[in-house]
Design a protein around this motif. Structure first.
Motif, mmCIF file in Angstrom:
data_model
loop_
_atom_site.group_PDB
_atom_site.id
_atom_site.type_symbol
_atom_site.label_atom_id
_atom_site.label_comp_id
_atom_site.label_asym_id
_atom_site.label_seq_id
_atom_site.Cartn_x
_atom_site.Cartn_y
_atom_site.Cartn_z
ATOM 1 N N MET A 1 0.843 -1.192 0.000
ATOM 2 C CA MET A 1 0.000 0.000 0.000
ATOM 3 C C MET A 1 0.887 1.255 0.000
ATOM 4 N N PRO A 2 0.503 2.286 -0.799
ATOM 5 C CA PRO A 2 1.298 3.504 -0.800
ATOM 6 C C PRO A 2 1.181 4.237 0.530
ATOM 7 N N GLY A 3 2.240 4.953 0.923
ATOM 8 C CA GLY A 3 2.217 5.751 2.147
ATOM 9 C C GLY A 3 1.411 7.017 1.973
ATOM 10 N N ASP A 4 1.179 7.697 3.109
ATOM 11 C CA ASP A 4 0.391 8.944 3.078
ATOM 12 C C ASP A 4 1.007 9.976 2.152
ATOM 13 N N ALA A 5 2.334 10.149 2.222
ATOM 14 C CA ALA A 5 2.988 11.171 1.413
ATOM 15 C C ALA A 5 2.824 10.860 -0.075
ATOM 16 N N GLU A 6 2.897 9.557 -0.444
ATOM 17 C CA GLU A 6 2.756 9.185 -1.847
ATOM 18 C C GLU A 6 1.338 9.426 -2.332
ATOM 19 N N VAL A 7 0.355 9.124 -1.494
ATOM 20 C CA VAL A 7 -1.034 9.364 -1.866
ATOM 21 C C VAL A 7 -1.278 10.854 -2.071
ATOM 22 N N LEU A 8 -0.782 11.677 -1.135
ATOM 23 C CA LEU A 8 -0.949 13.123 -1.270
ATOM 24 C C LEU A 8 -0.288 13.646 -2.531
ATOM 25 N N SER A 9 0.863 13.085 -2.892
ATOM 26 C CA SER A 9 1.587 13.591 -4.048
ATOM 27 C C SER A 9 0.829 13.332 -5.340
ATOM 28 N N ARG A 10 -0.076 12.349 -5.346
ATOM 29 C CA ARG A 10 -0.837 12.037 -6.558
ATOM 30 C C ARG A 10 -2.074 12.899 -6.695
ATOM 31 N N ARG A 11 -2.462 13.588 -5.640
ATOM 32 C CA ARG A 11 -3.703 14.344 -5.652
ATOM 33 C C ARG A 11 -3.467 15.762 -6.102
ATOM 34 N N ARG A 12 -4.512 16.360 -6.660
ATOM 35 C CA ARG A 12 -4.412 17.775 -7.018
ATOM 36 C C ARG A 12 -4.323 18.592 -5.729
ATOM 37 N N PRO A 13 -3.671 19.747 -5.794
ATOM 38 C CA PRO A 13 -3.625 20.599 -4.600
ATOM 39 C C PRO A 13 -5.016 21.125 -4.244
ATOM 40 N N HIS A 14 -5.323 21.101 -2.976
ATOM 41 C CA HIS A 14 -6.572 21.674 -2.459
ATOM 42 C C HIS A 14 -6.199 22.413 -1.179
ATOM 43 N N VAL A 15 -6.348 23.728 -1.207
ATOM 44 C CA VAL A 15 -5.896 24.567 -0.099
ATOM 45 C C VAL A 15 -7.089 24.981 0.756
ATOM 46 N N LEU A 16 -7.015 24.670 2.034
ATOM 47 C CA LEU A 16 -7.978 25.184 3.001
ATOM 48 C C LEU A 16 -7.439 26.504 3.528
ATOM 49 N N VAL A 17 -8.192 27.584 3.344
ATOM 50 C CA VAL A 17 -7.786 28.928 3.758
ATOM 51 C C VAL A 17 -8.567 29.300 5.017
ATOM 52 N N VAL A 18 -7.857 29.631 6.080
ATOM 53 C CA VAL A 18 -8.490 29.998 7.348
ATOM 54 C C VAL A 18 -8.091 31.436 7.687
ATOM 55 N N PRO A 19 -8.945 32.427 7.372
ATOM 56 C CA PRO A 19 -8.581 33.820 7.626
ATOM 57 C C PRO A 19 -8.873 34.230 9.068
ATOM 58 N N PHE A 20 -8.213 35.289 9.481
ATOM 59 C CA PHE A 20 -8.591 35.986 10.709
ATOM 60 C C PHE A 20 -9.680 36.985 10.322
ATOM 61 N N PRO A 21 -10.862 36.910 10.936
ATOM 62 C CA PRO A 21 -12.016 37.663 10.434
ATOM 63 C C PRO A 21 -12.048 39.130 10.852
ATOM 64 N N ALA A 22 -10.974 39.826 10.547
ATOM 65 C CA ALA A 22 -10.938 41.281 10.666
ATOM 66 C C ALA A 22 -10.528 41.781 9.290
ATOM 67 N N GLN A 23 -11.153 42.845 8.823
ATOM 68 C CA GLN A 23 -11.012 43.260 7.429
ATOM 69 C C GLN A 23 -9.558 43.450 7.013
ATOM 70 N N GLY A 24 -8.740 44.035 7.875
ATOM 71 C CA GLY A 24 -7.346 44.277 7.532
ATOM 72 C C GLY A 24 -6.528 43.010 7.365
ATOM 73 N N HIS A 25 -6.989 41.908 7.933
ATOM 74 C CA HIS A 25 -6.335 40.611 7.765
ATOM 75 C C HIS A 25 -6.994 39.814 6.644
ATOM 76 N N LEU A 26 -8.318 39.830 6.617
ATOM 77 C CA LEU A 26 -9.064 38.991 5.679
ATOM 78 C C LEU A 26 -8.821 39.379 4.228
ATOM 79 N N LEU A 27 -8.930 40.664 3.906
ATOM 80 C CA LEU A 27 -8.871 41.079 2.502
ATOM 81 C C LEU A 27 -7.527 40.765 1.846
ATOM 82 N N PRO A 28 -6.385 41.066 2.479
ATOM 83 C CA PRO A 28 -5.136 40.686 1.803
ATOM 84 C C PRO A 28 -4.961 39.185 1.647
#
Length: 456
Positions: free
Chosen positions: A1-28
């Motif tokens: 069975m492939p390892g976790d790193a190998e499985v991740l390397s085959r997948r398309r990138p998917h980025v979870l973005v977690v902003p700080f919900p204040a306008q000066g942080h969120l917008l940039p």
């Protein structure tokens, strides 16, 4: 069975973005995320708190590969709008409060058929590093501040706290060994209370940033080269990417309002570089004594001016519009700041030196008249006044009431072409460098390309 790193390397990138919900942080952060996704076809999911759904809507409309993940705040007693609290305290309460979302985010990711391969979060949310550890994916810390401020905060949080309020704070390891009066240290550090559970969680969060896989900074090489190199040295992983200024990403496209048309039309009647633009951001309301001094100085200067007072018109000195007449324009509510700054009629920007405003002034090539009030603004002002010679200092501190005559002369000089030649040249050079940085082949363009390549 492939390892976790190998499985991740085959997948398309998917980025979870977690902003700080204040306008000066969120917008940039949204500007950066849009640029990353749009240019490199990377899928994004943005965690959104209820009050920021409207701000995220234009981002979603302009970013086809992005989706929102609405998350109710952990309980109904949210401090999200507690703007009447001191800035450091407000951010502490909110950062701690938001750590309660970790379980919800973990549950979402583990039940998702396309779980995130990377997590990007604001540097105020260091606890997201623990979420990334749970998911066994890398985390990128996004610095909505400059590298100078990031370096100061990193050094202070790692040192002995609390600080001595009677002694200057000397930062020997930083480039130039800067020294600050205690009152100019970022308020989030000065507000720290040793042993308080919430404050200890906040300190732990900032320290967790040093464990992030990478760091993205909304700055550019020509503006903060020494401090970016310092960050690279301290983080010791070689993945510090300066990708700014990010504000021209294209994710905030909106129809021009009638009010904006009125402002720009008025500016069109003014000679080049003849207008002083005044705005202290959305988080600060000048007290009556400051507002009175500012208003009197603007009147006495003889300069044309645009004063963006925001929603609270009570700060406006009574009768100023009538007395100043056609050489004044007061903006109530939202102001199209980027368009105002880039108008040929504007010659100077009176600003609190929040990082977003500082970058917008830099990109526009206008001289800054710096009046830092709190938070990281004293650091940003020093960068522009002392290190780049592209700003003049008007006053320092939320309690400062400068002499009206001196302030009036400063405003008059700011729009007098016979004055400040070196300062104007420095501001123009920084604007050219900012534009070059984000163009193809520029330092910020290359940094984003390198980051995207590593993500893939």
């Amino acid at each position: 069975m492939p390892g976790d790193a190998e499985v991740l390397s085959r997948r398309r990138p998917h980025v979870l973005v977690v902003p700080f919900p204040a306008q000066g942080h969120l917008l940039p952060l949204l500007d950066f995320a849009h640029r990353l996704s749009f240019r490199h076809r990377i899928h994004l999911t943005v965690a959104v708190t209820p009050s920021n759904l409207a701000l995220v809507s234009s981002f979603l409309a302009s970013t086809p590969l992005a989706a929102a993940l609405p998350l109710p705040l952990p309980d109904s007693s949210s401090p999200e709008h507690a703007s009447d609290l001191p800035l450091g305290t407000h951010h502490v309460l909110l950062a701690v409060h938001l750590s309660g979302l970790r379980a919800s985010l973990l549950s979402w990711a583990r039940s998702n058929p396309d779980p995130p391969t990377v997590v990007v979060s604001d540097f105020f949310l260091g606890w997201v590093q623990l979420l990334a550890d749970d998911l066994r994916v890398p985390r990128v810390a996004f610095y909505s501040s400059g590298a100078f401020t990031a370096s100061v905060l990193d050094h202070l949080w790692k040192g002995a706290l609390p600080l001595d309020p009677n002694s200057p704070v000397v930062l020997d390891p930083l480039p130039g060994s800067p020294s600050f009066p205690y009152e100019h240290v970022p308020s989030v550090v000065r507000s720290y209370v040793a042993g308080d559970p919430d404050w200890e969680l906040v300190r732990e969060g900032f320290l967790l940033n040093s464990r992030a896989w990478g760091a993205v900074v909304n700055s550019f090489d020509a503006l903060e080269r020494d401090f970016l190199e310092h960050m690279n040295h301290c983080l010791d992983h070689g993945r510090v990417w300066a990708v700014g200024p990010v504000a021209d990403s294209g994710c905030r496209a909106e129809e021009r309002s009638p009010e904006a048309e009125k402002i720009l039309s008025w500016l069109g009647t003014c000679p080049p570089r003849s207008v002083v633009y005044v705005c202290f951001g959305s988080m600060y309301k000048p007290p009556p004594a400051q507002a009175a001094a500012l208003g009197a100085a603007l009147e006495a200067s003889g300069a044309r001016f645009v004063w963006a007072v925001g929603a609270d018109v009570a700060v406006l000195p009574e009768g100023i519009e009538k007395r100043a007449g056609e050489r004044s324009l007061v903006v109530r509510g939202w102001a199209p700041q980027v368009e105002i700054l880039r108008h040929a009629a504007v010659g100077a920007f009176v600003t609190h030196c929040g990082w977003n405003s500082t970058l917008e002034g830099v990109a526009a090539g206008v001289v800054l008249v710096a009046w830092p009030m709190k938070a990281d603004q004293f650091i940003d002002a020093r960068l522009m006044v002392e290190l780049h010679g592209a700003a003049a200092l008007a006053a320092e501190g939320a309690a400062a009431v400068p002499d009206q005559g001196n302030l009036a002369r400063l405003f008059a000089d700011a729009v007098d072409e016979s004055n400040w030649a070196d300062m104007r040249a420095n501001a123009g050079a920084l604007a050219a460098a900012a534009a070059a940085a984000v163009e193809e082949g520029g330092s910020s363009w290359v940094a984003l390309e390198r980051m995207a390549k590593e993500l893939k």
